[in-house]
Design an enzyme around this catalytic site. Structure first.
Site, PDB file in Angstrom:
ATOM      1  N   ARG A  50       0.845  -1.201   0.000  1.00 14.06           N
ATOM      2  CA  ARG A  50       0.000   0.000   0.000  1.00 14.06           C
ATOM      3  C   ARG A  50       0.885   1.258   0.000  1.00 14.06           C
ATOM      4  O   ARG A  50       0.559   2.272  -0.598  1.00 14.06           O
ATOM      5  CB  ARG A  50      -0.945   0.023   1.203  1.00 14.06           C
ATOM      6  CG  ARG A  50      -1.706   1.338   1.304  1.00 14.06           C
ATOM      7  CD  ARG A  50      -2.967   1.330   2.153  1.00 14.06           C
ATOM      8  NE  ARG A  50      -2.979   0.416   3.263  1.00 14.06           N
ATOM      9  CZ  ARG A  50      -2.332   0.591   4.418  1.00 14.06           C
ATOM     10  NH1 ARG A  50      -1.593   1.657   4.623  1.00 14.06           N
ATOM     11  NH2 ARG A  50      -2.432  -0.310   5.379  1.00 14.06           N
ATOM     12  N   TYR A 102     -15.626  16.028 -16.476  1.00 14.11           N
ATOM     13  CA  TYR A 102     -15.994  14.612 -16.563  1.00 14.11           C
ATOM     14  C   TYR A 102     -17.144  14.336 -15.584  1.00 14.11           C
ATOM     15  O   TYR A 102     -17.123  14.819 -14.447  1.00 14.11           O
ATOM     16  CB  TYR A 102     -14.754  13.784 -16.210  1.00 14.11           C
ATOM     17  CG  TYR A 102     -14.981  12.304 -16.170  1.00 14.11           C
ATOM     18  CD1 TYR A 102     -15.162  11.584 -17.342  1.00 14.11           C
ATOM     19  CD2 TYR A 102     -15.015  11.625 -14.960  1.00 14.11           C
ATOM     20  CE1 TYR A 102     -15.365  10.217 -17.305  1.00 14.11           C
ATOM     21  CE2 TYR A 102     -15.216  10.249 -14.911  1.00 14.11           C
ATOM     22  CZ  TYR A 102     -15.393   9.556 -16.087  1.00 14.11           C
ATOM     23  OH  TYR A 102     -15.596   8.202 -16.040  1.00 14.11           O
ATOM     24  N   ASP A 174      -6.353  18.066 -15.200  1.00 13.06           N
ATOM     25  CA  ASP A 174      -6.668  16.702 -15.630  1.00 13.06           C
ATOM     26  C   ASP A 174      -6.242  16.586 -17.089  1.00 13.06           C
ATOM     27  O   ASP A 174      -6.841  17.193 -17.977  1.00 13.06           O
ATOM     28  CB  ASP A 174      -8.176  16.445 -15.453  1.00 13.06           C
ATOM     29  CG  ASP A 174      -8.567  15.004 -15.765  1.00 13.06           C
ATOM     30  OD1 ASP A 174      -7.909  14.379 -16.634  1.00 13.06           O
ATOM     31  OD2 ASP A 174      -9.533  14.508 -15.166  1.00 13.06           O
ATOM     32  N   LYS A 199      -7.072   5.479 -19.736  1.00 17.19           N
ATOM     33  CA  LYS A 199      -7.293   5.969 -21.099  1.00 17.19           C
ATOM     34  C   LYS A 199      -6.012   5.853 -21.933  1.00 17.19           C
ATOM     35  O   LYS A 199      -5.513   4.764 -22.092  1.00 17.19           O
ATOM     36  CB  LYS A 199      -7.833   7.405 -21.022  1.00 17.19           C
ATOM     37  CG  LYS A 199      -8.910   7.605 -19.940  1.00 17.19           C
ATOM     38  CD  LYS A 199     -10.180   6.806 -20.176  1.00 17.19           C
ATOM     39  CE  LYS A 199     -11.124   6.790 -18.967  1.00 17.19           C
ATOM     40  NZ  LYS A 199     -11.495   8.069 -18.414  1.00 17.19           N
TER      41      LYS A 199
HETATM   42  C1  LIG Z   1     -12.162   8.559 -17.210  1.00 18.55           C
HETATM   43  C2  LIG Z   1     -11.871   9.896 -16.662  1.00 18.55           C
HETATM   44  C3  LIG Z   1     -11.777  10.103 -15.280  1.00 18.55           C
HETATM   45  C4  LIG Z   1     -12.036   8.995 -14.287  1.00 18.55           C
HETATM   46  O1  LIG Z   1     -11.106   7.969 -14.394  1.00 18.55           O
HETATM   47  P1  LIG Z   1     -11.389   6.437 -13.999  1.00 18.55           P
HETATM   48  O2  LIG Z   1     -10.093   5.776 -14.297  1.00 18.55           O
HETATM   49  O3  LIG Z   1     -12.525   5.955 -14.824  1.00 18.55           O
HETATM   50  O4  LIG Z   1     -11.736   6.411 -12.548  1.00 18.55           O
HETATM   51  C5  LIG Z   1     -11.456  11.366 -14.842  1.00 18.55           C
HETATM   52  N1  LIG Z   1     -11.257  12.394 -15.705  1.00 18.55           N
HETATM   53  C6  LIG Z   1     -11.360  12.226 -17.037  1.00 18.55           C
HETATM   54  C7  LIG Z   1     -11.136  13.388 -17.945  1.00 18.55           C
HETATM   55  C8  LIG Z   1     -11.675  10.975 -17.561  1.00 18.55           C
HETATM   56  O5  LIG Z   1     -11.790  10.826 -18.884  1.00 18.55           O
END
Ligand SMILES: *Cc1c(COP(=O)(O)O)cnc(C)c1O
Length: 411
Positions: A50, A102, A174, A199
């Site tokens: 962890r 998001y 982000d 992603k």
């Molecule tokens: C998918 C996404 C998230 C969340 O991520 P997860 O891995 O699904 O928890 C946050 N911000 C953006 C811009 C995203 O595309």
């Protein structure tokens, strides 16, 4: 070891390779929750997964290098990365976030603020007046998501970074939609970069993960401390897969972008498409800023169908090479309907304010052969045209002769 002066493409390929036991080129995966102590008060470099794990640490180093940060914290998901960044806030602190962020982020920030953990202010960050007004409230943390989801609006990172440094606020960007391959917020003035590594970074739709990259040591230590405290660190196996995906990031991005260019051209020419949202288009409101702060326009595109929800549904049904699925940034192409999928957690009013209509469709363009994608999309759009002008025409009856659409469309 990777030479720190080598090109990012090379760094992505080589980071963490070599120097292993048995002279293995690829590093091993350390699937262990715990590590032996030498004696009382004598832990090794790692004591419990962890807190730290050699496999996860390799991914953290690679990502920090590519984002030009001091270090990164690998988390179990993009949402836990956002939750981690929220630990910088105490009750009464203000967080400024984009009104069209998001969907899951919108839900997280709304829910935490309703419980009094901080106050959130959702702002149209493309509107400079609204942004400056938000700064009058002295935010502690500002979250930027650019390009935004799903309308691909662009926020000027440098402008927000300047406002943050004057106000003493921390800036978190982000960077999920572009990855460090196309945008690096830290040199533009961001303090934290947040990723859903699910992603583009992993890129193969087989891991859910996240990361928070920090620009300075103090912030990085704080993120590491909270990740261990809350227990939201990423799993070693997921880290291994993500590091493997990361090696081809730059090569994948080139293929993603080439395909997207062809698809955007097709969409712009089709009469059933009322509007295309893509920062690479000269008439996109963020085109100029995107050209300045990005190394490319990315592979996410959204568009509005003239026929609204019915047309969106018809299109999705007719597509063969785009999976109807949430998520983005993987090698395979996906199609999503934000109003009922990614942004269903938002209230109808919030969606309306954010400009997410029922006829809006979002594509995550993959790296398949470009002709397969454009042929599929062109054929599906033609079918939408037939249906919207002659709603009783059944798909199957017209399928063998798609060229007849012009006839059916007449008067
Ligand atoms: C998918 C996404 C998230 C969340 O991520 P997860 O891995 O699904 O928890 C946050 N911000 C953006 C811009 C995203 O595309």
């Amino acid at each position: 070891m990777t030479n720190s002066r080598s090109h990012p493409v090379t760094r992505a390929v080589r980071s963490g390779l070599g120097g292993g036991e048995h002279r293995s080129v690829t590093p091993p995966i350390h699937l262990t929750s715990t590590f032996e102590f030498e004696a009382f008060d004598q832990p090794g470099a790692h004591d419990y997964t962890r807190t730290s794990n050699p496999t996860r640490d390799l991914l953290a180093v690679a990502l920090a290098e590519l984002e030009q940060g001091i270090g990164s914290t690998i988390t179990s998901s993009g949402m836990s990365a956002l939750l981690l960044a929220c630990q910088l806030l105490s009750p009464g602190d203000k967080l400024v976030a984009p009104h069209d962020c998001y969907g899951g982020t919108h839900r997280l920030l709304t829910s935490l603020s309703e419980r009094g953990q901080f106050d959130v202010l959702f702002v149209d960050q493309g509107d400079e007046t609204a942004l400056r007004q938000a700064f009058e409230q002295q935010p502690r943390l500002v979250l930027v998501e650019t390009p935004s989801n799903p309308l691909l609006r662009i926020t000027d990172i440098q402008l927000v970074a300047d406002l943050c440094s004057k106000a003493g606020a921390t800036l978190a960007v982000d960077n999920t939609f572009l990855s460090p391959g196309l945008q690096r917020p830290i040199p533009l003035g961001a303090d934290l970069v947040i990723h859903s590594t699910t992603k583009y970074l992993n890129g193969h739709s087989d891991v859910v993960g996240g990361a928070v990259v920090a620009a300075d040591q103090e912030l990085h230590d704080e993120m590491q401390w909270w990740a261990n405290c809350l227990g939201l660190s990423g799993a070693p196996f997921d880290s291994y897969l993500t590091l493997r995906g990361l090696r081809t990031l730059y090569t994948r991005l080139r293929a993603h972008e080439a395909n997207t260019e062809a698809i955007v051209a097709l969409l712009c020419d089709h009469p059933e498409v009322a509007k295309v949202h893509y920062p690479g288009l000269a008439d996109h409101p963020g085109h100029e800023i995107a050209g300045r702060q990005q190394d490319g326009y990315g592979a996410m595109v959204s568009f509005e169908l003239a026929g609204g929800r019915a047309s969106a549904e018809d299109l999705v049904q007719a597509l063969n090479h785009f999976f109807l699925a949430e998520s983005l940034g993987s090698v395979e192409s996906l199609v999503a309907h934000p109003a009922t999928m990614t942004h269903a957690a938002m209230s109808a009013e919030a969606r309306e304010v954010a400009g997410i209509g029922e006829g809006l469709v979002r594509l995550s363009v993959g790296i398949e052969d470009v002709r397969d994608l454009t042929d599929d999309l062109a054929r599906a759009l033609d079918r939408v045209a037939v249906r919207s002008h002659a709603p009783n025409v059944r798909f199957r009856s017209i399928e063998p002769e798609p060229r007849d659409t012009a006839l059916v469309r007449a008067p």
